[in-house]
Structures are given as structure tokens and as C-alpha cells.
Motif scaffolding. Structure first.
Motif, short mmCIF file in Angstrom:
data_model
loop_
_atom_site.label_atom_id
_atom_site.label_comp_id
_atom_site.label_asym_id
_atom_site.label_seq_id
_atom_site.Cartn_x
_atom_site.Cartn_y
_atom_site.Cartn_z
N ASP B 3 0.79 -1.19 -0.04
CA ASP B 3 0.07 -0.15 -0.19
C ASP B 3 0.52 1.53 -0.50
O ASP B 3 1.49 1.23 0.84
N PRO B 4 0.67 2.40 -1.05
CA PRO B 4 1.73 3.47 -0.92
C PRO B 4 1.32 4.50 -0.28
O PRO B 4 1.46 5.31 -0.22
N GLU B 51 6.05 25.49 4.62
CA GLU B 51 7.45 24.26 3.88
C GLU B 51 7.78 23.00 4.05
O GLU B 51 7.94 22.56 3.00
N VAL B 52 7.98 23.13 5.61
CA VAL B 52 8.75 20.88 5.57
C VAL B 52 7.30 20.22 5.19
O VAL B 52 7.23 19.29 4.97
N ALA B 53 6.39 20.91 5.23
CA ALA B 53 5.19 19.68 5.30
C ALA B 53 5.14 19.54 3.55
O ALA B 53 5.00 18.32 3.23
N GLU B 54 5.03 20.12 3.65
CA GLU B 54 5.00 20.46 1.09
C GLU B 54 5.90 19.29 1.42
O GLU B 54 6.07 18.88 0.23
N GLY B 55 7.48 19.82 1.62
CA GLY B 55 8.58 19.28 1.64
C GLY B 55 8.27 17.44 2.27
O GLY B 55 8.65 16.89 0.79
N LEU B 56 7.37 17.65 2.80
CA LEU B 56 7.44 16.08 2.73
C LEU B 56 6.47 15.31 2.05
O LEU B 56 6.65 13.96 1.01
N ARG B 61 5.92 12.00 -2.35
CA ARG B 61 5.42 11.12 -4.27
C ARG B 61 6.78 11.19 -4.99
O ARG B 61 7.03 10.67 -5.73
N ALA B 62 7.60 11.81 -4.84
CA ALA B 62 8.96 11.65 -5.55
C ALA B 62 9.51 9.65 -4.90
O ALA B 62 9.75 9.35 -5.93
N ASP B 63 9.22 9.46 -3.42
CA ASP B 63 9.30 7.96 -3.28
C ASP B 63 8.11 6.66 -4.10
O ASP B 63 8.46 5.92 -3.33
N GLY B 64 7.57 7.66 -4.26
CA GLY B 64 6.61 6.18 -4.78
C GLY B 64 5.11 6.14 -4.14
O GLY B 64 4.61 5.49 -4.19
#
Lengths: 305, 305
Positions: B3-4, B51-56, B61-64
Motif C-alpha cells: 500500500d503506497p 514548507e516542511v509539510a510540502e517538502g514531505l 511522491r518522489a519515492d512512489g
């Protein structure tokens, strides 16, 4: 045609039982009172409870009403979930499976609840807490106990022993409580404690109500006892508010009959103790000594739903 | 296929933010820490949080992975229902609508919770309270606060201020608390109070952990401070048990790192104070300083259900 549905409701106290037939809207169609006769022992008390409940169900049917459930309130430690009166000093119960005994005798779905918890339920839903979602009902009589009601349900705790505000520490160097610990709120500020403290100071054995009257009349010793009582109650309520964060605190029980003589200074003293807290509305109970009986009926109706 | 789904979780403290991506089963796939920078003022802190939340979320998403919600925990008074950080001394928030700000920035359903309340949620469901239905989590650090968790939900109170066990009266003649009242539990038994009391007695400014070590080594002044602390904590927990009637009390926060040096004498002292009460199991927290972050994730997941 009127809905003929009623609940058989009993509030069993140390000296008397308040009994009623209650409609689903909380209105009462019939009331009875009986002596508990606790001195006869728990078996005899259970016998009387079952007899009185059966009589009420019969009376309902004779009047063209339909009893659909039975609700019983008792003092002490009550396990609502198992329907067991676990422990009660003044009625003498120890692990009495009162719910199942009554259900079998009446052939009606039956619930068992704690007298102050269901009293709070009634005050929160039908009485002084009506219209607010978070209510703390505090009954101040011979003892002190509370009922925390959230969204119309009374919090029972893991073992049916939640709300014992009479046994929170307020005066570490204060008198020993009946529970065995020093400085409990009940040992300092119950009606019994007020009378005892006044008798210590003056040698005059009068009731807490009389102490309130004498304090209002300017009698110094009575004034001192009353101020100490109000301060201890305010400390206890401030602790309650820190932990529960309610909208409304409803004061009931015998001492609440002092009315504004109790509530006015208590409101001032509680206000002084509010720092980060949101200050609750402090009001007197509205249902008097019928709260327990009405609450027993509400609990029984809730279980049907 | 795994589950992603993950939740973006942030626990914002006075000095640092603990951040994570958390799966629905409570396991953590990624953690980050950032300084809060509270001295920059609340607007800058809110900017960093977003900013931190957006980064997370981007990292997920970058990690699938698929971020489905965001959970944020903050200290102070928190109105969960409105999603507003009402008041916080150490972060500087006053009526910050943090939930809606984050939801708009991330385009994700977001929940806001109180750090100790959600920490208790995590300890009750995933940590030391696992398997019990009625849990009181007490965090003892610079301050003292509690979270009452029943059936996996933390009780918030009417205004998001429930569980303030640090501000119950335990020593009427004790030191003045930061809240303005004398004798609060926090003024007597927090890590800060332990260090202050020891410094008063000895002139030696050491940490509460060091006081615990010295007490264990038999140093008399440290022993005295530690005994007073344990006695006050036991009084506070006994009051909590009288009102809440839980099965399990979980002790967390910095002072809990003293482990058996705190828990063993505290268990004895609490036992001495139990009269009519059912004695709760007293245990140390299991999730350490990740409880707040995990709890923020649980709250966000609960809101999706």
C-alpha cells in the motif's frame, strides 16, 4: 393517541428508594417512595427492589401503559457493563448482579447505573445542563461525587468508578477522609464535613444548612467554616475543569439547597482560580432529588435505542 | 504490492519539529527534524511548518508513495474541531488557523491536534497502553500535561483544553506556578521544578536527570527532592485515577527517562494512595519523543475514516 410506552425507574439510596414510571420524553407519569431498609441486609433490599419494580410494571399495565424497560440506580461502585452493584457502603451491596435479577423477574430489558452518574445524565439532558455538550454534575451531600457527561453520555471509567471528585486531594494537612486518606475534598467540604467543622469550633452540633444560615447572618465561626468550604470546593472544581474542560458545572445534592449562599461565593472563588482555563458556567441543579430516578430511566431508554 | 499510502505528520515543539511519513499501520517510512525557530515569531514558524509539510509530501511522491492526509500536533490550547492553535506560550501561536492553512497549501485533508493529546493517542494505540481501553498518558517535562484516551480516542474537552493535570492543586502552600496559581502539580513535580528545588537546597544548578542520579547514589538533598517529587506526582495521579478510573497510566516526557528510578517509587506511592479506587497499571512510555508525530498521523488517519 398518546404513546403508552413507559420505563420503570428506581433510584435506590441508603435510606429511601425513589421510584417512577417515566415516558421517553423524560416526563413522569407516576412516582412512589419506599424505605430501603438497609439494616435488613442486602438480600432483603434486593427483594424489596424487585417487588417494587414488579409492582410499578403492574401499575403501568393496569393504567393502560406499556412498560418497555427497567432502569435502576444505586450508589457506590457500579459496573454498568456487567450490571453489577460492585460495592456500596450505605446499602450493603457487594457484587450483586442486580441487572440480571431484575431483568429475570420483570421480563424486561434492564440497566443498572450509578446514582450520581445517572443523576448527572438527567441534569445534563433534561435539567440545568440542557443545551450544552460537556457537563460536570457535582453532588454535594453526606459525600461528594461527580458525573462527567459528554454528548449526553456519562463517562463510567474502566471499572465503573469514574467521577469520584470527593476523593481528590485538596488539603494535604486536612482531616482524614472516610476512605482512609487525609485531605480529600469530601473530608473538607461535604455537608457532613461542614457540620463537623462547625461543631469542632463551637461545640454546637447543627446541620450544614444551619451553618449556611448562620454564616449569612454574620456569625463569625459559621462564616469561617463557610469560607473554608467554598475555597475547598473551588479548588476541587478548578481541578475538575483543568482535567475535563466542560462548559457547564451543575451543583446538586443537599448542600446545593443553600442556593445563592453557596453558588454566589463559589462562582467568585472559581473565577479567581481560572488562569489558562476556559471558565465554565456554574449553576444549581434543576431536578432536585428526582435526578437519579430520571437518569435511571434515560439509561434504560438509551440501552433500547 | 505494498500500500503506497502515507500521512505527512509534524509535531511542532518549542525548539524543534519532529516530522515523518507514516503508513496507516503506524510504521514510519521517513523522518526529518527541523528547528522551530520560535524566536522569529509565529508567522515565520507557520511558514516553516507549511514548507516542511510540502517538502514531505513531495518527498513521498518522489519515492512512489501517495500522501493522503496531513496531521499536525502543536502545544498549548488547541481547538481540534476548528483546527485552530488557540494559544501556545513556547511557539507563540495565538488563534492561528493552522489546519486550513496547511490543507490549502498541501491540497490534502489536514487535522490539527494537541501534542500531548495525540502523543497519548499513539501510546494508547501503538505504545505502552496497547490492548487497554482506558489510558491516561502523563507527559512530565518542563511542564506536565495528560491525555485521557478512551477506546482509542483522546478526550479534548469543550474548548480543547482537557487533560491539564499539571495545573491541579497538590500543595496549597507550595511554590507559585507559571500559570499564576500556587501549588500546581507542575510547580512541584515537573523536570523544571525538580531542578529548581534542588538548586534552592544546594545552590547547585543541575538537571532533573542529574538530581535523579544523585538521589540514586544516596545524596541526601537529591534524595529529599526526589521523594517530594514522587509524592506530589503520586498525589496528582491518584486524583487522576479518582476522576478518570483508567486501566493503564503511561508516564512519558523527559522525566520518564529516569526509568525505574521514577517508576518504581511512584508505583509504591500510588499504591499507598489507592483506597476505593481500582489500581491502574503504571508503565513507562514506549514511543519516546516520536509519540507526538505518530499521534498526529493517527489523528489524520482517523479523520479520513
Amino acid at each position: 393517541m398518546t404513546d403508552p410506552t413507559v420505563v420503570v425507574a428506581l433510584d435506590v439510596g441508603g435510606t429511601g428508594m425513589k421510584c417512577a414510571l417515566v415516558r421517553p420524553d423524560g416526563s413522569t407519569v407516576h412516582t412512589e417512595r419506599h424505605p430501603t431498609g438497609a439494616a435488613r441486609g442486602p438480600d432483603a433490599v434486593v427483594g424489596t427492589i424487585l417487588e417494587v419494580a414488579e409492582g410499578l410494571a403492574g401499575k403501568a399495565r393496569a393504567d393502560g401503559l406499556e412498560p418497555v424497560a427497567c432502569g435502576i440506580a444505586v450508589p457506590g461502585v457500579v459496573d454498568d457493563a456487567r450490571g453489577v452493584a460492585v460495592w456500596s457502603a450505605n446499602v450493603g451491596f457487594r457484587d450483586v448482579p442486580l441487572r440480571d435479577l431484575a431483568a429475570a423477574r420483570l421480563d424486561l430489558p434492564t440497566t443498572l447505573g450509578h446514582d450520581v452518574r445517572v443523576g448527572g445524565l438527567a441534569e445534563a439532558r433534561l435539567g440545568a445542563g440542557r443545551g450544552t455538550r460537556h457537563v460536570l454534575f457535582v453532588a454535594i451531600g453526606t459525600g461528594i461525587a461527580a458525573s462527567h457527561v459528554v454528548d449526553g453520555s456519562a463517562v463510567t471509567g474502566a471499572h465503573g468508578a469514574a467521577g469520584e471528585i470527593g476523593h481528590i486531594l485538596v488539603r494535604p494537612d486536612g482531616p482524614r477522609c472516610g476512605c482512609g486518606r487525609p485531605g480529600c475534598l469530601e473530608a473538607v467540604a461535604s455537608a457532613a464535613a461542614v457540620a463537623r467543622r462547625y461543631a469542632e469550633l463551637t461545640g454546637d452540633p447543627v446541620s450544614a444548612a444551619e451553618v449556611a444560615d448562620r454564616a449569612a447572618a454574620g456569625e463569625p465561626a459559621a462564616g469561617q467554616v463557610w469560607r473554608e468550604t467554598v475555597a475547598a470546593l473551588a479548588d476541587g472544581l478548578a481541578t475538575g475543569q483543568a482535567l475535563f474542560d466542560v462548559e457547564t458545572v451543575v451543583i446538586g445534592g443537599g448542600l446545593a439547597q443553600a442556593g445563592p449562599r453557596l453558588l454566589d461565593p463559589l462562582r467568585v472563588a472559581l473565577h479567581e482560580r481560572m488562569t489558562f482555563h476556559r471558565e465554565p458556567r456554574l449553576v444549581g441543579a434543576a431536578l432536585g432529588d428526582e435526578a437519579g430516578c430520571l437518569g435511571a430511566a434515560l439509561l434504560a431508554l438509551d440501552a433500547l435505542a
